[in-house]
Scaffold this motif. Structure first.
Motif, PDB file in Angstrom:
ATOM      1  N   SER A  40       0.817  -1.222   0.000  1.00 56.68           N
ATOM      2  CA  SER A  40       0.000   0.000   0.000  1.00 56.68           C
ATOM      3  C   SER A  40       0.842   1.260   0.000  1.00 56.68           C
ATOM      4  N   ALA A  41       2.121   1.138   0.387  1.00 53.32           N
ATOM      5  CA  ALA A  41       2.995   2.315   0.382  1.00 53.32           C
ATOM      6  C   ALA A  41       3.252   2.827  -1.028  1.00 53.32           C
ATOM      7  N   PHE A  42       2.950   2.001  -2.043  1.00 53.87           N
ATOM      8  CA  PHE A  42       3.150   2.418  -3.424  1.00 53.87           C
ATOM      9  C   PHE A  42       1.879   3.015  -4.029  1.00 53.87           C
ATOM     10  N   LEU A  43       0.850   3.189  -3.200  1.00 55.81           N
ATOM     11  CA  LEU A  43      -0.386   3.832  -3.640  1.00 55.81           C
ATOM     12  C   LEU A  43      -0.507   5.206  -2.997  1.00 55.81           C
ATOM     13  N   SER A  44      -1.346   6.050  -3.563  1.00 58.16           N
ATOM     14  CA  SER A  44      -1.590   7.361  -2.952  1.00 58.16           C
ATOM     15  C   SER A  44      -2.526   7.195  -1.752  1.00 58.16           C
ATOM     16  N   TRP A  45      -2.289   7.984  -0.711  1.00 62.06           N
ATOM     17  CA  TRP A  45      -3.084   7.884   0.507  1.00 62.06           C
ATOM     18  C   TRP A  45      -4.017   9.067   0.717  1.00 62.06           C
ATOM     19  N   THR A  46      -3.783  10.142  -0.003  1.00 62.48           N
ATOM     20  CA  THR A  46      -4.604  11.337   0.197  1.00 62.48           C
ATOM     21  C   THR A  46      -4.702  12.118  -1.110  1.00 62.48           C
ATOM     22  N   TYR A  47      -5.746  12.936  -1.195  1.00 64.68           N
ATOM     23  CA  TYR A  47      -5.948  13.751  -2.392  1.00 64.68           C
ATOM     24  C   TYR A  47      -5.130  15.035  -2.366  1.00 64.68           C
ATOM     25  N   SER A  58       1.411   7.880  -6.639  1.00 67.95           N
ATOM     26  CA  SER A  58       1.426   6.421  -6.708  1.00 67.95           C
ATOM     27  C   SER A  58       2.685   5.967  -7.445  1.00 67.95           C
ATOM     28  N   GLY A  59       3.141   4.788  -7.115  1.00 66.55           N
ATOM     29  CA  GLY A  59       4.308   4.231  -7.797  1.00 66.55           C
ATOM     30  C   GLY A  59       5.532   4.096  -6.925  1.00 66.55           C
ATOM     31  N   TYR A  60       5.656   4.929  -5.887  1.00 68.38           N
ATOM     32  CA  TYR A  60       6.789   4.827  -4.969  1.00 68.38           C
ATOM     33  C   TYR A  60       6.388   5.461  -3.641  1.00 68.38           C
ATOM     34  N   PRO A  61       6.974   4.981  -2.532  1.00 68.86           N
ATOM     35  CA  PRO A  61       6.608   5.537  -1.219  1.00 68.86           C
ATOM     36  C   PRO A  61       7.150   6.944  -1.037  1.00 68.86           C
ATOM     37  N   GLY A  62       6.505   7.664  -0.130  1.00 65.22           N
ATOM     38  CA  GLY A  62       6.970   8.999   0.231  1.00 65.22           C
ATOM     39  C   GLY A  62       6.659   9.292   1.681  1.00 65.22           C
ATOM     40  N   GLY A  63       7.544   9.991   2.358  1.00 65.02           N
ATOM     41  CA  GLY A  63       7.290  10.393   3.741  1.00 65.02           C
ATOM     42  C   GLY A  63       7.008   9.225   4.659  1.00 65.02           C
ATOM     43  N   LEU A  64       5.884   9.293   5.345  1.00 58.85           N
ATOM     44  CA  LEU A  64       5.512   8.267   6.310  1.00 58.85           C
ATOM     45  C   LEU A  64       5.221   6.912   5.668  1.00 58.85           C
ATOM     46  N   GLN A  65       4.994   6.890   4.368  1.00 63.12           N
ATOM     47  CA  GLN A  65       4.774   5.606   3.700  1.00 63.12           C
ATOM     48  C   GLN A  65       6.011   4.714   3.790  1.00 63.12           C
ATOM     49  N   TRP A  66       7.199   5.314   3.828  1.00 65.34           N
ATOM     50  CA  TRP A  66       8.415   4.525   3.994  1.00 65.34           C
ATOM     51  C   TRP A  66       8.415   3.805   5.337  1.00 65.34           C
ATOM     52  N   ILE A  67       7.885   4.454   6.378  1.00 76.79           N
ATOM     53  CA  ILE A  67       7.825   3.828   7.697  1.00 76.79           C
ATOM     54  C   ILE A  67       6.876   2.635   7.665  1.00 76.79           C
ATOM     55  N   THR A  68       5.718   2.830   7.058  1.00 78.20           N
ATOM     56  CA  THR A  68       4.758   1.726   6.922  1.00 78.20           C
ATOM     57  C   THR A  68       5.342   0.587   6.090  1.00 78.20           C
ATOM     58  N   PHE A  69       6.030   0.926   5.018  1.00 77.52           N
ATOM     59  CA  PHE A  69       6.662  -0.086   4.164  1.00 77.52           C
ATOM     60  C   PHE A  69       7.658  -0.927   4.970  1.00 77.52           C
ATOM     61  N   ALA A  70       8.495  -0.262   5.775  1.00 81.71           N
ATOM     62  CA  ALA A  70       9.465  -0.984   6.602  1.00 81.71           C
ATOM     63  C   ALA A  70       8.762  -1.863   7.637  1.00 81.71           C
ATOM     64  N   ALA A 117      -3.437  11.455  11.346  1.00 75.86           N
ATOM     65  CA  ALA A 117      -2.792  12.761  11.152  1.00 75.86           C
ATOM     66  C   ALA A 117      -3.279  13.427   9.879  1.00 75.86           C
ATOM     67  N   ILE A 118      -3.451  12.642   8.809  1.00 73.26           N
ATOM     68  CA  ILE A 118      -3.982  13.196   7.558  1.00 73.26           C
ATOM     69  C   ILE A 118      -5.392  13.743   7.782  1.00 73.26           C
ATOM     70  N   SER A 119      -6.215  12.976   8.468  1.00 75.67           N
ATOM     71  CA  SER A 119      -7.605  13.394   8.693  1.00 75.67           C
ATOM     72  C   SER A 119      -7.677  14.649   9.554  1.00 75.67           C
ATOM     73  N   VAL A 120      -6.835  14.720  10.581  1.00 79.70           N
ATOM     74  CA  VAL A 120      -6.865  15.875  11.482  1.00 79.70           C
ATOM     75  C   VAL A 120      -6.356  17.127  10.787  1.00 79.70           C
ATOM     76  N   LEU A 128      -8.844  10.873   2.665  1.00 78.67           N
ATOM     77  CA  LEU A 128      -8.119   9.638   2.415  1.00 78.67           C
ATOM     78  C   LEU A 128      -8.558   9.017   1.093  1.00 78.67           C
ATOM     79  N   THR A 129      -7.596   8.511   0.331  1.00 78.31           N
ATOM     80  CA  THR A 129      -7.910   7.801  -0.909  1.00 78.31           C
ATOM     81  C   THR A 129      -8.001   6.303  -0.619  1.00 78.31           C
ATOM     82  N   GLY A 130      -8.253   5.526  -1.675  1.00 85.89           N
ATOM     83  CA  GLY A 130      -8.352   4.087  -1.491  1.00 85.89           C
ATOM     84  C   GLY A 130      -7.072   3.466  -0.963  1.00 85.89           C
ATOM     85  N   GLY A 131      -5.911   3.998  -1.374  1.00 85.22           N
ATOM     86  CA  GLY A 131      -4.646   3.461  -0.894  1.00 85.22           C
ATOM     87  C   GLY A 131      -4.501   3.573   0.612  1.00 85.22           C
TER      88      GLY A 131
END
Length: 584
Positions: A40-47, A58-70, A117-120, A128-131
């Motif tokens: 899911s880290a390779f998908l978009s999480w927010t608009y 989409s296509g590569y992790p960014g920011g906090l997505q790297w933490i989730t990926f790890a 954090a995104i929602s707040v 939030l997007t589907g990712g």
């Protein structure tokens, strides 16, 4: 028959899985959830790109997505350990199931921390997007699967029971033997390289949300690795290769400025050198508190004595004495004056013990701050410029090397704070050497005896007063040595820096907490504790007045769940867990 009944009772007494599922289904669900979380880290999480890290791509992790990926990869790795793959099985000598639960929970907490954090920050779950929802659901699936796994050792106990029933005897496990140096030394070096990478990433986190996610996953991962037995095995490996580990650790630390290139390089190097100063001072306090068992609540004053002494003789424009000593002379003078102050404080006060000594040292710390504040030419002679302090302390120039200017080394540029980082690393190595040699000497054994029972130590012929005075003097000297670098890094020194407690280190409360939580009586404990507290203060500055609340909560949690410290002294660890040791 007795052994059979005992093993049956042990197996029955072990906790059952929190969720009743077949082991194969639970392990498959955990693996699937971990894969979904990482993918899911390779998908978009927010608009919206307004959230830090730009999680719209989409296509590569960014920011906090790297933490989730790890987190997802670590959970998957320890889930595969449960399939008894021979190579991976070495990762969890204590059993993979409890470790997998902690990693799955850490990954889920990090993921949902990001989603909340995104929602707040963006104004609701609609951002939030589907990712993002895929990440949240996948992390929860991994947690559910991990909770359904059998508890650590349950399958081992069943295997033992079967062997006992059919063979009529209890199986003996072979003892762990040291590996070849050709295997252990590369493991030590790889471990140090990984530690350098983790520290460099943590210190380079550009915003609070990213550091928060990094801190959550790092904490759960450390807990999981301790649960798995990896840290115990690693500690034994480091102990067998002490020289290689020590030299490698300082080489890895020396490479830190080279990992910080770009726009944040100077800020990160500044944070790094401040951590080293704080850690070296905490290591000096560890002599007084950790070895000799003397509660010193005004220790930061000795750092101030060294800083003011160096400022007065370093040619600062605001100094009362218009002299400029070479740095080696200023450093030795600052350390010596601090040592003298340690003797002057200790001689009349070390006749008392416990709470009374703590009150006296607390008073000394406040007296020092008030005195240097009043040496302003009005309330007293003009020596320290009072509340405004001594400013315009010049940069060092040692053998033609200007510490205030950037220098190029091949493809790397080393700035001002990186120069001071390397200098302070040298001072830290000296302090570590002094501490280690003192601990393993006759003097160190006398300090430990006094800490354990001063009355018994005195009865055995140890001069308690003399050795306690020596501890005070040596601890003060090491703090003064760190203070001579501190004043050059900051260009100035002011009285309000040296308080008992405050929102920012260095202060006596933070120093004492770094020693206690890091691990009293050890070399690496105060270094790790000081790094943790300084990073928390620097990266969570947005909390403002809530920082001290967080500091207090951290102390409470550590005292409840890890009273012996992050890197405990073996004797103290046995004392705190005497009941568990007796049961085992």
């Amino acid at each position: 028959m007795t052994d059979t009944l005992q093993l049956q009772s042990e197996a029955a007494a072990r906790p059952k899985p929190a969720i009743p599922l077949p082991t194969s289904v639970a392990r498959a669900a955990t693996a699937a959830g971990a894969v979904i979380t990482a993918a899911s880290a390779f998908l978009s999480w927010t608009y919206s790109s307004q959230f830090p890290g730009d999680l719209t791509v989409s296509g590569y992790p960014g920011g906090l997505q790297w933490i989730t990926f790890a987190g997802g990869l670590l959970t998957l790795l320890y889930t595969l350990v449960g399939y008894r793959v021979p190579v991976l099985r070495l990762l969890a000598p204590g059993g993979p199931e409890g470790t997998t639960v902690l990693l799955a929970v850490g990954s889920a907490v990090t993921t949902w921390f990001t989603l909340i954090a995104i929602s707040v920050e963006l104004g609701g779950l609609a951002n939030l997007t589907g990712g993002g929802w895929v990440a949240g659901v996948g992390s929860l699936v991994a947690v559910v699967g991990a909770l359904a796994l059998p508890r650590d050792g349950e399958q081992t106990q069943d295997a033992k029971l079967r062997v006992l029933l059919y063979a009529g005897k209890r199986p003996e496990l072979p003892p762990t033997q040291p590996e070849s140096p050709w295997v252990e030394v590369p493991v030590v070096l790889v471990t140090l390289a990984v530690a350098l990478g983790i520290f460099s990433y943590g210190i380079d986190t550009a915003y609070a949300e990213l550091f928060g996610g990094f801190l959550i996953l790092t904490g759960f991962t450390a807990w999981a690795l301790n649960r798995s037995g990896d840290f115990t095995r690693l500690a034994a490996l480091m102990q067998r290769n002490r020289t290689t580990a020590a030299v490698g650790a300082f080489v890895a630390a020396g490479l830190f400025p080279f990992t910080q290139q770009g726009g944040n390089a100077e800020a990160n190097a500044n944070l790094g050198v401040s951590i080293l100063i704080f850690a070296a001072t905490a290591l000096g306090l560890n002599i007084v508190v950790g070895l000799a068992g003397l509660l010193d609540l005004g220790y930061v004053a000795f750092l101030g004595v060294g800083a003011y002494t160096a400022a007065l003789v370093s040619g600062a424009a605001g100094a009362a004495f218009h002299v400029q000593f070479p740095f080696w002379a200023a450093a030795l003078l600052g350390a010596a004056v601090s040592g003298v102050f340690g003797v002057l404080l200790g001689a009349p006060t070390l006749r008392v013990r416990g709470d009374y000594l703590a009150i006296v040292t607390l008073g000394f710390g406040e007296i020092f701050r008030i005195v240097v504040q009043n040496l302003d030419g009005t309330s007293g002679p003009n020596v320290t410029n009072g509340a405004i302090g001594i400013s315009n302390v010049p940069d060092l120039n040692i053998f033609g090397f200007d510490f205030g200017s950037p220098h190029s080394l091949g493809w790397f540029t080393i700035g001002r704070f990186a120069n001071y980082f390397e200098l302070m690393l040298l001072f830290t190595a000296i302090i570590v050497l002094v501490f280690a040699r003192s601990t393993n000497s006759r003097i160190g054994r006398a300090w430990i005896a006094i800490r354990e029972d001063e009355t018994a130590a005195t009865a055995m012929g140890i001069n308690g007063f003399r050795f306690k005075l020596l501890a005070f003097a040596l601890g003060a000297t090491l703090a003064g040595l760190a203070g001579t670098v501190f004043v050059h890094v900051n260009y100035s020194v002011v009285p309000d820096t040296f308080q008992f407690a405050g929102p920012t280190p260095p202060n006596s409360a933070f120093l004492l907490a770094a020693v206690v939580i890091g691990g009293m009586g050890t070399v690496t404990g105060p270094l790790v504790g000081a790094s943790l507290f300084f990073l928390l203060q620097a990266k969570l500055s947005f909390l403002h007045d809530y920082q001290l609340l967080l500091f207090g909560l951290t102390l409470i949690l550590f005292m409840r769940f890890r009273p012996e410290g992050i890197i405990p002294n073996r004797r103290r660890q046995l004392e705190f867990h005497e009941a568990e040791t007796a049961e085992a």
